[in-house]
Structures are given as structure tokens and as C-alpha cells.
Design a protein around this motif. Sequence first.
Motif, PDB file in Angstrom:
ATOM      1  N   TYR A 110      46.511  21.331  30.425  1.00 33.13           N
ATOM      2  CA  TYR A 110      45.299  22.035  30.064  1.00 33.13           C
ATOM      3  C   TYR A 110      44.128  21.090  30.161  1.00 33.13           C
ATOM      4  O   TYR A 110      44.246  19.900  29.879  1.00 33.13           O
ATOM      5  CB  TYR A 110      45.395  22.593  28.651  1.00 33.13           C
ATOM      6  N   GLU A 166      38.078  21.805  27.733  1.00 34.15           N
ATOM      7  CA  GLU A 166      37.936  23.205  27.324  1.00 34.15           C
ATOM      8  C   GLU A 166      38.410  23.425  25.890  1.00 34.15           C
ATOM      9  O   GLU A 166      38.094  24.408  25.257  1.00 34.15           O
ATOM     10  CB  GLU A 166      38.755  24.106  28.244  1.00 34.15           C
ATOM     11  N   ASN A 210      39.846  33.118  30.318  1.00 33.13           N
ATOM     12  CA  ASN A 210      40.308  32.493  31.546  1.00 33.13           C
ATOM     13  C   ASN A 210      41.543  33.256  32.054  1.00 33.13           C
ATOM     14  O   ASN A 210      42.535  33.369  31.341  1.00 33.13           O
ATOM     15  CB  ASN A 210      40.668  31.043  31.193  1.00 33.13           C
ATOM     16  N   LYS A 240      45.026  31.759  31.593  1.00 40.88           N
ATOM     17  CA  LYS A 240      45.608  31.808  30.239  1.00 40.88           C
ATOM     18  C   LYS A 240      46.158  33.200  29.958  1.00 40.88           C
ATOM     19  O   LYS A 240      47.163  33.362  29.263  1.00 40.88           O
ATOM     20  CB  LYS A 240      44.568  31.449  29.178  1.00 40.88           C
ATOM     21  N   HIS A 267      49.465  33.469  31.610  1.00 45.01           N
ATOM     22  CA  HIS A 267      50.491  32.744  30.869  1.00 45.01           C
ATOM     23  C   HIS A 267      51.085  33.599  29.758  1.00 45.01           C
ATOM     24  O   HIS A 267      52.263  33.525  29.439  1.00 45.01           O
ATOM     25  CB  HIS A 267      49.902  31.451  30.297  1.00 45.01           C
ATOM     26  N   GLU A 289      51.071  36.846  29.892  1.00 49.81           N
ATOM     27  CA  GLU A 289      51.413  38.124  30.508  1.00 49.81           C
ATOM     28  C   GLU A 289      50.562  39.267  29.984  1.00 49.81           C
ATOM     29  O   GLU A 289      51.050  40.351  29.684  1.00 49.81           O
ATOM     30  CB  GLU A 289      52.911  38.427  30.334  1.00 49.81           C
ATOM     31  N   GLU A 293      42.640  31.533  24.944  1.00 50.62           N
ATOM     32  CA  GLU A 293      43.093  30.174  25.241  1.00 50.62           C
ATOM     33  C   GLU A 293      43.870  29.559  24.073  1.00 50.62           C
ATOM     34  O   GLU A 293      44.966  29.016  24.281  1.00 50.62           O
ATOM     35  CB  GLU A 293      41.913  29.292  25.635  1.00 50.62           C
ATOM     36  N   SER A 297      47.296  31.055  24.136  1.00 54.53           N
ATOM     37  CA  SER A 297      48.147  30.533  25.189  1.00 54.53           C
ATOM     38  C   SER A 297      48.642  29.137  24.819  1.00 54.53           C
ATOM     39  O   SER A 297      49.826  28.819  24.967  1.00 54.53           O
ATOM     40  CB  SER A 297      47.348  30.539  26.494  1.00 54.53           C
ATOM     41  N   ASN A 298      47.739  28.319  24.304  1.00 52.38           N
ATOM     42  CA  ASN A 298      48.137  26.984  23.865  1.00 52.38           C
ATOM     43  C   ASN A 298      49.192  27.058  22.776  1.00 52.38           C
ATOM     44  O   ASN A 298      50.189  26.351  22.792  1.00 52.38           O
ATOM     45  CB  ASN A 298      46.928  26.235  23.296  1.00 52.38           C
TER      46      ASN A 298
END
Lengths: 198, 543, 310
Positions: free
Chosen positions: A191, A195, B41, B44, B47, B49, B202, B205-206
Motif C-alpha cells: 500500500y 495514502e 480507490n 481497494k 480487494h 469485492e 481504504e 481494505s487494510n
Amino acid sequence: MLYVAWQGIQRIVMLETILAQKKKAIVGKWLELIADSYPAGSEFFVDKDQFTNPVGYILSSEIEILYDEFLHDQIDSERAIISLEEIIRSRAVQDRTPGESVNFVFLLKDVIRNELKSQAKNKEFAAELAKLEGRIDNLACQAFNVYTGCRERINQIRINEIKRDRDNANRLLERFARKYGDQTVEVAGGYDRSEVTE
Amino acid sequence: MSDEVTSREELLKTIDYVPAQQDLYKPNLEFRPGTWNYPANPKKMEHLELPYPREWSPPDLDWKLPENWKEIILKGMEERLNRYRSLRVYLDICVRCGACADKCHFYLGSGDPKNMPVARTELMRSVYRRYFTVGGKLLGGAAGGRELTEDVLKEWFYYYYQCTECRRCSVFCPYGIDTCEITMMGRELLNLVGLNINWIVEPLSNCFRTGNHLGIQPHAFADTIEFAVEDVEDVTGIKVDAPMNRKGAEILFVVPSADYFAEPHWYTFLGYLMLFHELGLDYTLSTYASEGGNFGLFHSAEMMKRLNNKIYAEAERLGVKWILGGECGHMWRVIHQYMDTINGPADFLEVPKSPITGTVFENAKATKMTHIAEFTADLIKNNKLKLDPSRNDQWKITYHDSCNPARAMGLLEEPRYIINNVANNFYEMPENTIREKTFCCGSGSGLGTDENLEMRLRGGLPRGNAVKYVKDRYGVNILTCMCAIDKATLPAVCDYWAGDVAVGGIHELVGNALIMKDEQKPRTVDVRGDPLPSVEGSEEGDE
Amino acid sequence: MSTLFGVILPYAAIAIFILGILYKVVKWGRSAVPFRIPTTCAQAETLPWIKRKPHEKLDNPSNNLAMVGRMLLEVLIFRSLWRNTRAEIKADKQKLIYSGSKFLWLFGLLFHWSLLVILIRHCRLFFEPVPWILDVVENIDGMFEIVIPTLYLTDIIILLAVTYLFFRRVVFSQMRYISLLADYFALLLIGGVAVTGVCLRIFFHTDVEAVKELAMSVLRFSPEVPEQSISWLFYLHLAMVCTLLAYFPFSKLMHAAGIFFSPTRNMANTNRVKRHVNPWDYPVKVHPYHEYEEEFHDKMEQAGLPLEKE
């Protein structure tokens, strides 16, 4: 010569006295007009509780102070600036153009002219009124300075926030560097670190 | 008289800016910079789905919606009407009495009438009437119905990301109508056609991949914890232990990830480490369940469940007896109101019992997770901690009730009890801005991003105003709170509206006041590394 | 004419009213309550030494009994609207200032209570003999005989309240903004019912015995329009009541039933004590620990973190 000047001073004092007498009406009208420029309408200002409706409270209490400072020709005073700051701080983050954010000052002209309609027919009086209006113009300039100050502050806050995020990241990166030497460290692999700001 | 004083209406004509009386049902489509969040994004989204990932931007005319977007939304609405009684009932029964109108911080800060909770709900209610009620189907606009158009959808996006799901309106509504429920559904529907914001997606996703919103991988997590241990050593001279992924520990400790990354959260984290060391607590952190906060709450019930799953799963894997949770707002909304339902029952755990005081936390009997404030308040009440409140004398403190602990839990007294025991100078903000009536920071529910700063400052006005009041009146210089988002975003709010008021956590204060057995030397700095007032005083004396 | 207004309309209205309410309530009932989401408005029951005042126990109910108490307060005295009100002494003016919302609570309460009393009073049209309790209500309500024939207290109150509730929607721009046609319609309708009702009592006295005969017959399902003439004003009154009844289930007036279905109010804050089950729960895609360890195995090993697979 002196006499004419004296007459002028007298007239403006008289004018000020009238304006002081009509303070309640003028400030009330002024507030009404300002309130009308809020998209939610004047109802927004029915509740003037200091805490549950800060905008209503600040506006109604500060324009009164502002009016006093204006009458006493104290528009540069510290108190007047504070009042302007209090009023403009919220307008600067609302959906308004810069002009719309400070135009409330000019509304005072309309209100005063309207209140003094009968007297204004007097020619000499009208000249003095114009002088008073000059004061309002100056006040508007002050307001614009304050507005710009608020916008600068917002930008500064934005910068501070981004800086703080960067510092958070840097602080860790520095420590990583200290721990692992020069090796490149993948903190959040896959990543883009820039961001991730929280 | 009448010719002397012009009426207000006439006077209004004399000025240029006459506000257009807005219409509740006319979509408002001005996307000014500073008032909206960047879209997600697409990578993301992929990722996770999520449907319809694509590049788009709110000011664009074309949002590149899928062709059958309307069908998707209406189908999604019908599904949710059946799944959520709250949605159906709240869309049906509002009488528009206006009690909620001036309770929303965004309305108070912006003056935008569509920010009245009733109006925000009406954005969806009008569509509901048009497509799901007899009257609306037959009479349309006359019965308060409204066609679902792209503009309406854009308006949803604008206003449903202008609600922080703080539930203040629901306190004042005579039927308990909770705009948060509507906003949640609004966002779920927008998600169905690929309208997401990056500040939510994001982190999701992280978190899904690495266990925390920041995307910090396990080895880096271990390092940051090590740094915190170093910082504790700098302050106290004690090298504390901070176990990670340790099987067989009694307690799993979960915090929001900002606690071990960002300031001022960091200081609260140091406070935890000091406290646990002093108690000799048998606990462990986890790199896998390294996030208590759950941005899934701001996205959809499904996403919330996907992320929250890690906490119980990790507790089971490590074989702990119960779970302790750090200071956080929406994390606790999820844990208190959702976790057991979505990922329970946690039968493999025991009812939380403080190993120090023996207190059994009956109020967490089913969920088996206790809030750190409950835990610490219990310690103080049972005289298990030696405290020196004067080590917080550099602070004049006020306390901000974070929305979720206040209005979704009722955790009001514990933090106050702790503050009063670890510090000397505590001042409450005005009565109608605290406890269940607390004002949101204006950045909750995934809106706390820098591109959205202006909107956040608007929303933060009522809170900032109350802070300014206690600052002017009592000289308050720190606002304490128990929420990671608060800690991240209130500095900006305080800066703009009140000026020069720091933001900190409750356990930061605990860390300062805590007298530790192993400490060899008297403490000279607080957890921020700043000299303590007593030391400053004596230094001056020496000179 | 009288058959249409006196018999057909009432039957139709009552049928729509009952079926409509059933339809709505069933619809609500069939919507699931996936999560327990009470809005907590006071300290929760947590540690035993944190004492809570009685009202706090209701504002943040920790069991179903307290929850019922909370609902009762909500329904009977509009607890949440009350919270909304403030009576403050402003320091600079030394004056007690009430905000507009105080009036909303007061007039809302007056309106609903007088409506209830008026409903109860009207029950005498459907009972023979009239139960004593109705006489008691009527006597209390008619305590102040202001005009003759008795002008009931509640008649005055409801007219005042409806007027206030209507005018606040017209006068305040904020209220004007959020008011829909339906909001004015409901108020006008109820106002109309009240005005015609009062007129029937004071100005155009109608034959109450005849009305009662009609009402009883309708109730017995053997409708008979009495021979004595019943005034047109009565039929107007009745027609408006029927409109109200038929309109009720499809309008915001359903808040009367809806409040009992409101999850933020009708659930106790037992969230962490008792498990709540979501009826439509479904499995979701998660990221299990073994996948996580697989991805980060080497890094974890390097960092000295314990692993499942060495």
C-alpha cells in the motif's frame, strides 16, 4: 470657518444621539436581515441559546456590541475586531462566497438609511450620514481582513493536520531506521504509505 | 409611520443577496471543495469485492452509474425495509414536529436546512413514499413522493456523508427516530451502485488484510509496540512487558489502531502499558486483531461483520478468558450493540472478572468484553492504584463525551470518576452539551479526512463553542475524550473554534498520576515528555 | 343521503381503519429487528457502586420492566420532547426565557390528552346504560361551565392546541420548510372535526338521542337511520371523522402505533448481558488467521512473534 465645523460636529453628534436612541430597532432589523441570509431562514435564530445554537447566540450578541463600537467611532478597537471574528468565523466555513461572508456589514447602511428616512431629507444631515456610511465601509474592510484571517487559519489547520500525519509516520520511520540501520523497511507493504494518513 | 419605515420585505429588495427559499424536494447539487470526501480507490474496492469499482468524482456530471442503478437501489431498499424494522417504521411515522431540527451539529454549524435530521431523512422518505406506499404510488408529489433520479442519488451521497451517525437527534425525537439508521441504509444503498468514499473503503481494505486500518503488518506492529515500551521507559525508567499473540494469556487487549500510531492517541497507549505493568496483568495484544475500531460500521452491516470477526476468532485461538477494550467510540458501538449478534456467541470465553479486584463485570456477561474505563474505575474504587493527581496539575481538564459511549452505551460516570481521581482540575462543559446531549466532533463515521476539513469544522462548531466557553471561563487547556476519531480530529476543531486547547485521553491522565512500585526516581516528565509542573517549580527554585 | 353519510361511510371508514392498521402493523412486525439498538439517555447499569437516579434507570433501561417504564413516560408525558425544553435564566437579562420547543411539548401534550378525553366522552354514544366512569370523565371535563350548554374544557384546549400546531408550521420558516401537504391536511382535518363538534354542542344543537340510536344500531350491525332528523352539521362532523379514520393507517398519524415499534425506545440496554439474535444473519467472507499467518509468516518469524506453523 470654526462655526461651520462646530455645526458639523453638532450635527454628527445629533445624528449619533438619534442612532443611539434607535439602537434597539436598528440592531433588531440588522439581525433580521442577516438572519435572512442564512439558507435556513430567520427561524434559525429563534433559539439564541449560547450552547444549543451558537451561531444565533453569537450573532445576536455580537452585532449589538459591534453597533456600539460603530457609534462611538471605535471600529478599529480590539472589541470590534473580536466581534467581527466571532461572527465571521462560522460564516467562513459555510457555503458562502467571500463577498457573502462579509456583506452583513453593508446591511447596516440600508437599515440606518431606512430608519432615518425623514431626517435624511435634510441636505446637511445627508452629508453627515454619508460620513457615517464611510465608517461602515471601513468596518467592511475590517471584516474582510478578518475573513481572510479565518481562511488562512483554516489552511494552516489543514497544513498542521497533514504535518501531524506526516510526523506520525516519520517518527516511526526514524525509529525503524535506527533499529534496522539503512535497510529499507516496508511498513505497510503493498500500500502506498502516503495514502495512509490516520 | 408607514411611509417612514419600510417593511422588511421592501428592505430585503434593496440588498443583492436575497436567499432563495429552498425547496425540500429540490436536489441540492453544489459540490464545493472542502465539503465532500474523495471517492474510493477502485483497487481497494476490488480487494473487498465491492460492486462497480470505477474512477469518478462528485463534481463530475456523469457518475458512471451502472445502467440499471435505479432498479438496484429500489431492490436494495425493499430488501432493507424487510430486514430493518427501524427503517420501515422510521420512514412511516415521522410527523415532522421539528424537535430534531436544531439538534444536529451540521445544521447548527452550516445553517443548511437539509441538515435538519428530519430533512435528511425526508430525502429518502420521499423516495420511499413514491415507490413503496399506496398514496405515493397514486398521488406522487401530492402525497410527498419523489421520483428517484440521478440528482436525488447525488443528493443522498452529499447528505448521507454529512451525517456522523452520532444519534443526538434520536435523543430528542418523541418516537426515537434515529437518523443514524437512515444514514446507514442510505450508505448501504449507495454502496450497491459503487458509490463509496475512500476514507472508509481504504481502511476497510487494510483492516481486512492486515488486521488494522493502517495496513500495519505484524512485524511493524511489533516494532511500534516496542517503541511505545521505549517511551514508557523514558518516562518512568521501567522496562515494561507488552506481550503479543501470546497463547494462554488471561486477557486479550484490543485497541483502535490509532493508539499505537498517532498522536495524541499514543500517550493514552503509554498509559495502558504503564497501568498493566503496575497491575502485573496477564494479557496479550494481537497483531491479527490489532484493530478495535471498525469502519465497517460506516459502510454496511456486512462489512462490519467481516472485520469484527477477527476479535472473537483471535480470542478463541489464543485461548484467553475474556477481552478488554481500549478507549474508542464507534469501536464500542460495534462491540456493545453488534458484536455478540454478528459474531457471537462467545461461549469459549468466561464472564470478565478483574484479576486484581475480583469484580465480575456482570454487564458484559454475554459479550465478554469490558471497557477499559469500567476496568480502571473499578480498580480505583477498590483502592488498587496509588495515584498522585498533582502530576496532572499542568492540565485544566474538560471531558467530551464521545457520541457512541454516551448514546449507545451510557458510559458516562466511569470516565468522570477516573478523571476526578487522577487529576485536580476538572471542569464540565455546559449541561446541554455533555452526556447524552453531547455534541459530536463533526468528523465521526468516516468523515474525518483532510479534504473534508471545512465540513468538519462546520460540524464541530457546537462542540468547539462549548470548549471555548470553558477555556475562557476556567482556563481549560485540555479536552479529554475516549474516542480515536475524536483524538484525531478535535485538535482541528479546538484550534479553529477555541484556540490552544490540547486533546488527550483518559488513560494518558491515568499514566501521569500512576505511582509505580518499580520506579526508582521521582518522575520528572509527563507521558508527553513535557516537564511536570512540580519539577519546573523546583528547578526554578534551584536557580 | 343520511344512509350514505350515517351508515355506509362509517362502515367503510371503520373497515379501512381496522384493516389498514392491521396491514401496517403486520408489515412492521414482519420487518426484522436484526440488532439491539436502544438510544441510551443516561448512565448505564454497570458497576454496582455507580448509583443511578430513578429517572436514569428509565432513560437507560437495564431490563424490560424499566423499558416499559420508559415507553410509558414517552407515551404519556412525551419524555423526549420534554428533554428538548429549557427554562433558563439569562444572566444579562435576569429573565426566564422559554424556548419555542417548550411550547411544542406543552401543546403537543395538551392536544393528545384532550383528544383522548374527547374520545372517551364520545363512548357514551355506544353504551346503554352509560358506564359510570364516562359520567365522571364528563363531569370533570365540564367542571367549568363557561357557556351553556356545557362547553368542555378539552374542547377549548384542543382548539387552542390545533391552532398553535398549525400556525407554527405556517409562521416559522424552519417548520414551513419541513412541512408537507399531509401535515397541514391532518391538522386541518382534526381542527375541522373539533370545530364542527363544538358547533354541534353550542350553536346548532343536534338531537343526541337520535345520534345515539344511530350509533347503537350501527354497532349492532343492524343500521337504522332514526326518524327524527339529524342535522347536516352532524353529518359533516361524522364525514370528517370518517375521513380521519380512513386516512389514519396510511399517514403519519400511524405514529400512535409506530412508537411501540421503535427499536431505539422499545429495547432495553442489555446489549452485553443478553445475546440478541439476528434472524437473517448470513455467513460472510472473512480473513481467517491461518491465511493471515500464511501471508506474513516470514515477517512474523523475523519479528519473533509466536506462530502456529513453525
